[in-house]
Design an enzyme around this catalytic site. Structure first.
Site, PDB file in Angstrom:
ATOM      1  N   GLU A  37      -3.637  -9.364 -17.404  1.00 32.71           N
ATOM      2  CA  GLU A  37      -3.693  -8.356 -16.629  1.00 32.71           C
ATOM      3  C   GLU A  37      -4.873  -7.321 -17.082  1.00 32.71           C
ATOM      4  O   GLU A  37      -5.627  -6.730 -16.060  1.00 32.71           O
ATOM      5  CB  GLU A  37      -2.506  -7.485 -16.539  1.00 32.71           C
ATOM      6  N   ASN A  78       1.627  -0.626   6.298  1.00 35.98           N
ATOM      7  CA  ASN A  78       2.175  -1.336   4.900  1.00 35.98           C
ATOM      8  C   ASN A  78       2.864  -2.504   5.515  1.00 35.98           C
ATOM      9  O   ASN A  78       3.525  -2.505   6.493  1.00 35.98           O
ATOM     10  CB  ASN A  78       3.204  -0.633   4.076  1.00 35.98           C
ATOM     11  N   GLY A  79       2.607  -3.723   4.764  1.00 38.86           N
ATOM     12  CA  GLY A  79       3.364  -5.152   5.394  1.00 38.86           C
ATOM     13  C   GLY A  79       2.159  -5.842   5.809  1.00 38.86           C
ATOM     14  O   GLY A  79       0.841  -5.513   5.711  1.00 38.86           O
ATOM     15  N   HIS A  87       2.668 -30.778 -25.864  1.00 37.74           N
ATOM     16  CA  HIS A  87       2.843 -31.691 -24.646  1.00 37.74           C
ATOM     17  C   HIS A  87       1.785 -31.547 -23.524  1.00 37.74           C
ATOM     18  O   HIS A  87       2.097 -31.629 -22.380  1.00 37.74           O
ATOM     19  CB  HIS A  87       4.266 -31.408 -23.718  1.00 37.74           C
ATOM     20  N   ARG A 122       0.577   1.817  -5.873  1.00 36.73           N
ATOM     21  CA  ARG A 122       0.873   0.713  -4.946  1.00 36.73           C
ATOM     22  C   ARG A 122      -0.322   0.008  -4.469  1.00 36.73           C
ATOM     23  O   ARG A 122      -0.452  -0.928  -3.620  1.00 36.73           O
ATOM     24  CB  ARG A 122       1.538   1.212  -3.714  1.00 36.73           C
ATOM     25  N   LYS A 127       0.403  -1.525  -9.296  1.00 41.58           N
ATOM     26  CA  LYS A 127       1.780  -1.066  -9.956  1.00 41.58           C
ATOM     27  C   LYS A 127       2.908  -1.644  -9.128  1.00 41.58           C
ATOM     28  O   LYS A 127       3.787  -2.325 -10.038  1.00 41.58           O
ATOM     29  CB  LYS A 127       2.000   0.355 -10.177  1.00 41.58           C
ATOM     30  N   LYS A 138       0.219  -9.883 -20.460  1.00 41.97           N
ATOM     31  CA  LYS A 138      -0.727  -8.255 -20.659  1.00 41.97           C
ATOM     32  C   LYS A 138      -2.149  -8.641 -20.865  1.00 41.97           C
ATOM     33  O   LYS A 138      -2.971  -7.550 -20.276  1.00 41.97           O
ATOM     34  CB  LYS A 138       0.176  -7.791 -21.994  1.00 41.97           C
ATOM     35  N   GLU A 150       5.301 -12.775 -22.014  1.00 41.79           N
ATOM     36  CA  GLU A 150       4.769 -11.394 -21.543  1.00 41.79           C
ATOM     37  C   GLU A 150       3.438 -10.945 -22.312  1.00 41.79           C
ATOM     38  O   GLU A 150       2.609 -10.164 -21.726  1.00 41.79           O
ATOM     39  CB  GLU A 150       5.826 -10.547 -22.260  1.00 41.79           C
ATOM     40  N   TRP A 164      -4.021  -1.785  -0.716  1.00 40.09           N
ATOM     41  CA  TRP A 164      -4.242  -3.122  -1.626  1.00 40.09           C
ATOM     42  C   TRP A 164      -4.473  -4.284  -0.707  1.00 40.09           C
ATOM     43  O   TRP A 164      -3.440  -4.652   0.015  1.00 40.09           O
ATOM     44  CB  TRP A 164      -2.859  -3.429  -2.649  1.00 40.09           C
ATOM     45  N   CYS A 167       0.858  -1.226   0.039  1.00 40.03           N
ATOM     46  CA  CYS A 167      -0.091   0.038   0.051  1.00 40.03           C
ATOM     47  C   CYS A 167       0.842   1.109   0.219  1.00 40.03           C
ATOM     48  O   CYS A 167       2.134   1.038   0.000  1.00 40.03           O
ATOM     49  CB  CYS A 167      -0.714  -0.106   1.251  1.00 40.03           C
TER      50      CYS A 167
HETATM   51  O1  M6R Z   1       8.174  -2.945 -10.270  1.00 38.12           O
HETATM   52  P1  M6R Z   1       8.750  -4.484 -10.628  1.00 38.12           P
HETATM   53  O2  M6R Z   1       9.079  -4.508 -12.177  1.00 38.12           O
HETATM   54  O3  M6R Z   1       9.522  -4.935  -9.950  1.00 38.12           O
HETATM   55  O4  M6R Z   1       7.215  -5.211 -10.763  1.00 38.12           O
HETATM   56  C1  M6R Z   1       7.157  -6.407 -11.017  1.00 38.12           C
HETATM   57  C2  M6R Z   1       5.809  -7.019 -11.410  1.00 38.12           C
HETATM   58  O5  M6R Z   1       4.853  -6.931 -10.324  1.00 38.12           O
HETATM   59  C3  M6R Z   1       5.111  -6.383 -12.377  1.00 38.12           C
HETATM   60  O6  M6R Z   1       6.125  -6.342 -13.876  1.00 38.12           O
HETATM   61  C4  M6R Z   1       3.981  -6.847 -12.991  1.00 38.12           C
HETATM   62  O7  M6R Z   1       3.948  -8.171 -13.410  1.00 38.12           O
HETATM   63  C5  M6R Z   1       3.225  -5.950 -13.853  1.00 38.12           C
HETATM   64  N1  M6R Z   1       1.970  -5.583 -13.532  1.00 38.12           N
HETATM   65  C6  M6R Z   1       3.215  -6.276 -15.320  1.00 38.12           C
HETATM   66  O8  M6R Z   1       2.789  -5.666 -16.211  1.00 38.12           O
END
Ligand code: M6R
Length: 616
Positions: free
Chosen positions: A496, A103-104, A512, A27, A611, A493, A489, A77, A2
């Site tokens: 997400e 946080n934590g 497989h 966050r 993020k 995307k 990737e 979060w 957070c």
């Molecule tokens: O800030 P970071 O690159 O350490 O974050 C790692 C992942 O949490 C981040 O790449 C996440 O998978 C993204 N939402 C990808 O789009």
């Protein structure tokens, strides 16, 4: 995980707290709240949803309030307890004197909660955080300990991670912050103090910063502050650092979403990295110079990261092993911490992170440092925890990335890894000067930029294809070699931002198991460069085609074979291996973006995500 921002000074705290929360929304954004002391009472406003909801609530009440110059705020979060108003921070103790943001995760919250319940303390939320504020209140209200001692006593009894800021109505000039495992930063200005879970809510007010270490607390009282130990009441000498970092205002420009803007920015961000990191015969990675001797003589490399950054790590492995012939292992940071990797002072550990605040990655760095490894951070945020906790590093410098789905940071990470692999190959003499010259042919950079522009120009046709598949419920993404991580990737995307289930696989591995999923409704995205894997991928496409799966191909090849096999084909310019990875990635970013838009999803802040994931 957070965001925390707190203020003590002469100004009205609310505008400072709200603008800080907006910067911290990366966050977490499922609820937010602020607490301040008004007329000897803790005044709390909380809302489920984004910071905007909280801002509206505050603005509608505000005319009747003197908000004062002391306040704490939080954007959440959810970990323990649903993301609703009741579970939003700040939380209060039973006496309503003490309020806290956290946080934590308090791992032993359950036994403490049982203990407090046996003392007739009742709980209003389902969070682990409330347990901590109630424990502080329990010590304080017994009357034997003062505010600071009560905070210390409670913190000594909790397991897990915390970054906290606490207020107490009996001490209206005081705020206490403490951390273990969850970063906190104190910003200092004449008569004003700012606390943030990172520097983003602080830098526009002051550049005088103290980074708290684990088990340290900042006690701010009137115009003074002291850094102390959580263990004992002793003051710790601490240096104030001057940071040189600015955060640009967030602006979508002509775009509807930050993600779309950030996809388009890649012409500039990649171009800048290419230009800044190379001369015609050498690679410039100044941040590694101090440790370069050790780096080039290391016998193995680990790359550790999460999510998209982990995918960049897989591409890095391919490039480093190909160019520099050093064995590379790529591990999820969350696994690296607990596995049995062989790490010593001849091991390089590269941690990749856009935000620099990912808790799993920070834990992996801590382990690597403990084992004496040469830790390198590849990170986008100067001053972040990853930048500070690795021994040396390279900033990706692609500008603030706001869309939760990482785009420009990924391609910047790949570009930095490409240069790292070349530099290592040069030092280890695993690449001849003439080949190196080819890779560092500066006259190619403008062509690379033009290639990216031409892919971006295709977005109308990519949009059309995306819209055609918006109702699919599952996707397979398939690629080989360097393009297997591109497939991963692409699938990430899509998941997400559009909430469509998607899997990335090495194209040949699909037979497989995953092939069992294929039917006439299933789109399969193939990434097909014209390289040595080309013929084999054609066979993989045939295997799906004969099971009636839909075929979408991203390629640089104009072959008729591919045209005949594809239901939809997206052609990118003919280019190098490295650049193909970038171009195919951009196509897949646009593809998932347009599917998410077509489905009406919240592209920049998708559900359940944040993020930066600041809990383990
Ligand atoms: O800030 P970071 O690159 O350490 O974050 C790692 C992942 O949490 C981040 O790449 C996440 O998978 C993204 N939402 C990808 O789009």
């Amino acid at each position: 995980m957070c965001g925390i921002v707190a203020y003590k000074g002469k100004k009205d705290c609310y505008p400072i707290l709200l603008s800080g929360l907006k910067k911290l929304e990366y966050r977490g954004y499922d609820s937010a709240g602020v607490a301040s002391i008004i007329n000897n009472k803790i005044n709390i406003t909380k809302r489920a949803g984004k910071v905007k909801e909280l801002e509206n609530a505050i603005n509608s009440k505000k005319s009747s309030q003197n908000c004062g110059g002391l306040g704490i705020a939080h954007t959440r979060w959810a970990t323990h307890g649903e993301p609703n108003q009741k579970n939003a921070h700040p939380h209060l103790d039973q006496s309503k004197k003490i309020s806290l943001v956290h946080n934590g995760i308090i791992e032993n919250y359950d036994p403490i909660k049982k203990f407090l319940k046996s003392k007739k303390i009742t709980f209003k939320s389902d969070t682990d955080t409330e347990v901590l504020v109630q424990l502080i209140g329990y010590f304080y209200n017994k009357g034997k300990l003062d505010f600071e001692q009560s905070v210390r006593a409670a913190l000594q009894r909790v397991d897990g991670a915390y970054g906290i800021v606490v207020l107490n109505v009996d001490f209206p000039e005081m705020m206490i912050a403490a951390r273990r495992g969850s970063p906190l930063v104190l910003g200092i200005k004449e008569g004003e103090f700012f606390i943030g879970s990172d520097i983003s809510p602080i830098v526009s007010y002051t550049q005088q910063i103290i980074y708290l270490n684990d088990s340290e607390m900042a006690v701010i009282n009137k115009n003074n502050y002291q850094i102390k130990s959580v263990e004992k009441d002793v003051a710790l000498p601490k240096k104030v650092e001057k940071i040189d970092y600015k955060i640009d205002d967030f602006d979508k420009g002509k775009f509807k979403h930050f993600m779309h803007k950030e996809i388009h920015e890649q012409v500039t961000t990649i171009g800048n990295t290419l230009k800044a990191r190379s001369t015609k015969n050498s690679v410039l990675l100044h941040g590694l110079s101090e440790y370069w001797e050790e780096i080039q003589s290391a016998d193995k490399i680990y790359i550790t990261a999460c999510g998209t950054s982990w995918h960049a790590g897989l591409i890095g492995k391919n490039l480093i092993e190909r160019f520099a012939k050093v064995p590379v292992h790529v591990e999820y940071a969350s696994e690296f911490r607990y596995n049995h990797s062989i790490i010593d002072n001849k091991t390089v550990v590269i941690a990749i992170s856009q935000s620099g605040e990912t808790a799993d990655t920070l834990a992996a760095i801590a382990k690597a440092n403990d084992y004496g490894a040469i830790t390198i951070g590849i990170c986008n945020v100067p001053g972040s925890s990853v930048s500070r906790e690795t021994k040396c590093g390279v900033h990706t410098r692609c500008g603030h990335e706001i869309g939760v789905a990482s785009t420009k940071a990924f391609t910047a990470q790949i570009t930095v890894l490409y240069f790292f692999a070349l530099k290592l190959a040069d030092s280890k003499k695993t690449m001849t000067k003439s080949v190196m010259k080819k890779y560092l042919d500066l006259s190619m950079w403008p062509k690379y930029m033009d290639d990216i522009k031409s892919v971006l120009k295709k977005e109308k046709s990519i949009k059309k294809i995306a819209e055609k598949y918006q109702n699919a419920s599952d996707f397979l993404y398939l690629g080989r070699g360097l393009n297997f991580p591109v497939a991963l990737e692409g699938a990430l995307k899509l998941k997400e931002i559009s909430y469509i289930h998607a899997e990335g696989y090495p194209a040949a591995e699909m037979k497989h198991g995953p092939i069992a999923l294929v039917d006439k409704n299933m789109p399969n995205v193939f990434i097909v460069p014209k390289d040595k894997t080309y013929d084999k991928i054609i066979s993989n496409i045939e295997e799906i085609k004969s099971r009636k799966g839909k075929i979408i191909i991203v390629t640089d090849s104009r072959d008729k074979i591919l045209r005949d096999l594809a239901d939809d084909l997206i052609l990118v310019p003919k280019t190098t291996h490295y650049m193909f990875v970038i171009l195919a990635t951009i196509v897949l970013q646009l593809f998932s973006y347009f599917i998410a838009v077509a489905k009406g999803c919240d592209v920049d802040q998708p559900r359940n995500l944040a993020k930066s994931v600041t809990v383990e």
